[in-house]
Scaffold this motif. Sequence first.
Motif, PDB file in Angstrom:
ATOM      1  N   VAL A  42      -2.629   4.117 -10.040  1.00 59.73           N
ATOM      2  CA  VAL A  42      -1.942   5.370 -10.359  1.00 59.73           C
ATOM      3  C   VAL A  42      -0.773   5.133 -11.309  1.00 59.73           C
ATOM      4  CG1 VAL A  42      -2.550   6.350  -8.116  1.00 59.73           C
ATOM      5  CG2 VAL A  42      -0.328   5.210  -8.403  1.00 59.73           C
ATOM      6  N   LYS A  43      -0.328   6.212 -11.904  1.00 62.16           N
ATOM      7  CA  LYS A  43       0.871   6.163 -12.727  1.00 62.16           C
ATOM      8  C   LYS A  43       2.097   6.159 -11.822  1.00 62.16           C
ATOM      9  CE  LYS A  43      -1.093   8.585 -16.733  1.00 62.16           C
ATOM     10  NZ  LYS A  43      -0.961   9.757 -17.641  1.00 62.16           N
ATOM     11  N   GLY A  44       3.051   5.306 -12.156  1.00 56.15           N
ATOM     12  CA  GLY A  44       4.280   5.258 -11.391  1.00 56.15           C
ATOM     13  C   GLY A  44       4.162   4.443 -10.117  1.00 56.15           C
ATOM     14  N   VAL A  45       5.260   4.397  -9.372  1.00 54.08           N
ATOM     15  CA  VAL A  45       5.323   3.665  -8.105  1.00 54.08           C
ATOM     16  C   VAL A  45       5.828   4.630  -7.032  1.00 54.08           C
ATOM     17  CG1 VAL A  45       6.278   1.693  -6.878  1.00 54.08           C
ATOM     18  CG2 VAL A  45       5.859   1.542  -9.348  1.00 54.08           C
ATOM     19  N   PRO A  46       4.999   4.976  -6.061  1.00 49.03           N
ATOM     20  CA  PRO A  46       5.410   5.941  -5.035  1.00 49.03           C
ATOM     21  C   PRO A  46       6.605   5.453  -4.217  1.00 49.03           C
ATOM     22  CG  PRO A  46       3.036   5.625  -5.007  1.00 49.03           C
ATOM     23  CD  PRO A  46       3.596   4.560  -5.894  1.00 49.03           C
ATOM     24  N   THR A  47       7.457   6.386  -3.846  1.00 54.41           N
ATOM     25  CA  THR A  47       8.577   6.082  -2.962  1.00 54.41           C
ATOM     26  C   THR A  47       8.089   6.081  -1.514  1.00 54.41           C
ATOM     27  OG1 THR A  47       9.144   8.413  -2.685  1.00 54.41           O
ATOM     28  CG2 THR A  47      10.135   7.248  -4.562  1.00 54.41           C
ATOM     29  N   GLU A  48       8.937   5.624  -0.603  1.00 54.76           N
ATOM     30  CA  GLU A  48       8.585   5.650   0.819  1.00 54.76           C
ATOM     31  C   GLU A  48       8.319   7.077   1.280  1.00 54.76           C
ATOM     32  OE1 GLU A  48       7.989   3.246   2.987  1.00 54.76           O
ATOM     33  OE2 GLU A  48       8.205   1.786   1.371  1.00 54.76           O
ATOM     34  N   SER A  49       9.099   8.005   0.765  1.00 54.56           N
ATOM     35  CA  SER A  49       8.921   9.409   1.131  1.00 54.56           C
ATOM     36  C   SER A  49       7.569   9.935   0.653  1.00 54.56           C
ATOM     37  CB  SER A  49      10.048  10.253   0.532  1.00 54.56           C
ATOM     38  OG  SER A  49       9.838  11.622   0.786  1.00 54.56           O
ATOM     39  N   GLU A  50       7.188   9.555  -0.550  1.00 58.44           N
ATOM     40  CA  GLU A  50       5.900  10.011  -1.090  1.00 58.44           C
ATOM     41  C   GLU A  50       4.736   9.385  -0.324  1.00 58.44           C
ATOM     42  OE1 GLU A  50       7.265  10.855  -5.716  1.00 58.44           O
ATOM     43  OE2 GLU A  50       6.646   8.828  -5.097  1.00 58.44           O
ATOM     44  N   LEU A  51       4.880   8.125   0.062  1.00 57.44           N
ATOM     45  CA  LEU A  51       3.837   7.491   0.866  1.00 57.44           C
ATOM     46  C   LEU A  51       3.729   8.158   2.237  1.00 57.44           C
ATOM     47  CD1 LEU A  51       4.454   3.712   0.059  1.00 57.44           C
ATOM     48  CD2 LEU A  51       2.553   5.133  -0.731  1.00 57.44           C
ATOM     49  N   ALA A  52       4.866   8.578   2.771  1.00 58.18           N
ATOM     50  CA  ALA A  52       4.856   9.269   4.061  1.00 58.18           C
ATOM     51  C   ALA A  52       4.094  10.585   3.973  1.00 58.18           C
ATOM     52  CB  ALA A  52       6.285   9.515   4.537  1.00 58.18           C
ATOM     53  N   ASP A  53       4.119  11.209   2.789  1.00 63.28           N
ATOM     54  CA  ASP A  53       3.372  12.457   2.602  1.00 63.28           C
ATOM     55  C   ASP A  53       1.868  12.242   2.762  1.00 63.28           C
ATOM     56  OD1 ASP A  53       5.619  13.981   2.158  1.00 63.28           O
ATOM     57  OD2 ASP A  53       5.539  13.779  -0.026  1.00 63.28           O
ATOM     58  N   SER A  80       2.569  -2.969 -12.852  1.00 59.95           N
ATOM     59  CA  SER A  80       3.480  -2.991 -14.001  1.00 59.95           C
ATOM     60  C   SER A  80       4.669  -2.100 -13.674  1.00 59.95           C
ATOM     61  CB  SER A  80       2.771  -2.495 -15.267  1.00 59.95           C
ATOM     62  OG  SER A  80       2.535  -1.097 -15.190  1.00 59.95           O
ATOM     63  N   GLN A  81       5.549  -1.920 -14.631  1.00 57.43           N
ATOM     64  CA  GLN A  81       6.698  -1.046 -14.412  1.00 57.43           C
ATOM     65  C   GLN A  81       6.283   0.413 -14.287  1.00 57.43           C
ATOM     66  OE1 GLN A  81       9.957  -1.919 -13.962  1.00 57.43           O
ATOM     67  NE2 GLN A  81       9.223  -4.041 -13.927  1.00 57.43           N
ATOM     68  N   THR A  82       5.097   0.731 -14.806  1.00 56.63           N
ATOM     69  CA  THR A  82       4.680   2.139 -14.857  1.00 56.63           C
ATOM     70  C   THR A  82       3.405   2.433 -14.070  1.00 56.63           C
ATOM     71  OG1 THR A  82       3.439   1.723 -16.904  1.00 56.63           O
ATOM     72  CG2 THR A  82       5.736   2.465 -17.120  1.00 56.63           C
ATOM     73  N   GLN A  83       2.846   1.421 -13.397  1.00 60.84           N
ATOM     74  CA  GLN A  83       1.604   1.632 -12.658  1.00 60.84           C
ATOM     75  C   GLN A  83       1.632   0.865 -11.339  1.00 60.84           C
ATOM     76  OE1 GLN A  83      -1.753   0.504 -15.083  1.00 60.84           O
ATOM     77  NE2 GLN A  83      -1.318   2.019 -16.676  1.00 60.84           N
ATOM     78  N   SER A  84       0.854   1.360 -10.371  1.00 60.17           N
ATOM     79  CA  SER A  84       0.725   0.651  -9.100  1.00 60.17           C
ATOM     80  C   SER A  84      -0.660   0.889  -8.512  1.00 60.17           C
ATOM     81  CB  SER A  84       1.808   1.099  -8.112  1.00 60.17           C
ATOM     82  OG  SER A  84       1.808   2.503  -7.956  1.00 60.17           O
ATOM     83  N   LEU A  85      -1.073  -0.051  -7.662  1.00 63.42           N
ATOM     84  CA  LEU A  85      -2.370   0.037  -6.997  1.00 63.42           C
ATOM     85  C   LEU A  85      -2.138   0.429  -5.548  1.00 63.42           C
ATOM     86  CD1 LEU A  85      -5.448  -0.435  -7.306  1.00 63.42           C
ATOM     87  CD2 LEU A  85      -5.052  -2.783  -6.518  1.00 63.42           C
ATOM     88  N   LEU A  86      -2.756   1.531  -5.131  1.00 64.92           N
ATOM     89  CA  LEU A  86      -2.572   2.048  -3.779  1.00 64.92           C
ATOM     90  C   LEU A  86      -3.859   1.944  -2.970  1.00 64.92           C
ATOM     91  CD1 LEU A  86      -0.749   5.446  -4.535  1.00 64.92           C
ATOM     92  CD2 LEU A  86       0.237   3.144  -4.420  1.00 64.92           C
ATOM     93  N   GLU A  87      -3.700   1.895  -1.656  1.00 70.35           N
ATOM     94  CA  GLU A  87      -4.827   2.071  -0.738  1.00 70.35           C
ATOM     95  C   GLU A  87      -4.594   3.384  -0.001  1.00 70.35           C
ATOM     96  OE1 GLU A  87      -6.683  -1.112   1.870  1.00 70.35           O
ATOM     97  OE2 GLU A  87      -5.732   0.169   3.390  1.00 70.35           O
TER      98      GLU A  87
END
Length: 236
Positions: free
Chosen positions: A138-149, A173-180
């Motif tokens: 995804v674009k960006g890096v989710p915050t703890e609050s966003e992950l809680a959503d 990267s600074q602008t992307q992250s891999l989520l599960e």
Amino acid sequence: MNEPQRVQKRIAQAGITSRRKAEQLIIDGQVAVNGKTLTKLGRKVTDQDIISVNGQIINSEKFEYYLLNKPAGYVSSNKSYPNQPSVIELIDSQSRLFSVGRLDQDTTGVLLLTNDGALTQKLTHPKHRIKRIYEALVKGVPTESELADLTKPMRFDNEIFFPQSGKIIEQTSQTQSLLEVTVAEGKNHEIKKILQHIGHPVIKLHRKMFAGISLGRLKAGEYRALTQKEIEKLKQ
């Protein structure tokens, strides 16, 4: 099929329609057994009986079950279109297969295919809460609050979504992250919608697990038959 089964169940198993809709077809006089039109429910059949729906005979097939590592570029449909080849083309089978749920054309990973209509309905019906696990770049890096959503119901665009969990696997990267991300429904574009909603649009999506079945060593475009143990577990 050793034991007699009701006609509507046999129609559903053949992947023609749901059992409830098959009952309506019978009531409407669109189903025949051995050439005689049915108008009432209750008739049971065996492999020796010939069932037809709107004049089309339903063949008694041996059920087949496959796990495919779906590559990008293929559609989860029985039909191919220009620039949209079907996943069915990847399976060497003469049976009328269909996918258990769908993955978008650009989404990769675990996809089950079968000619067992009853099992398909069980695995795709929301009430059974079948777990699906995805990896999403995804674009960006989710915050703890966003992950809680991603652990509670979401309501937007006149729909309600029920994600179960989300975590960061890697900040690529600074602008992307891999989520599960884990969900227990199969709504259209569900993962893309909920991640867009929390502000992190999907760049690439891969399903790593469905109903407890993962890819193992299967490469993109490869498939294998499910084991008897896997089939029995899916039917529990």
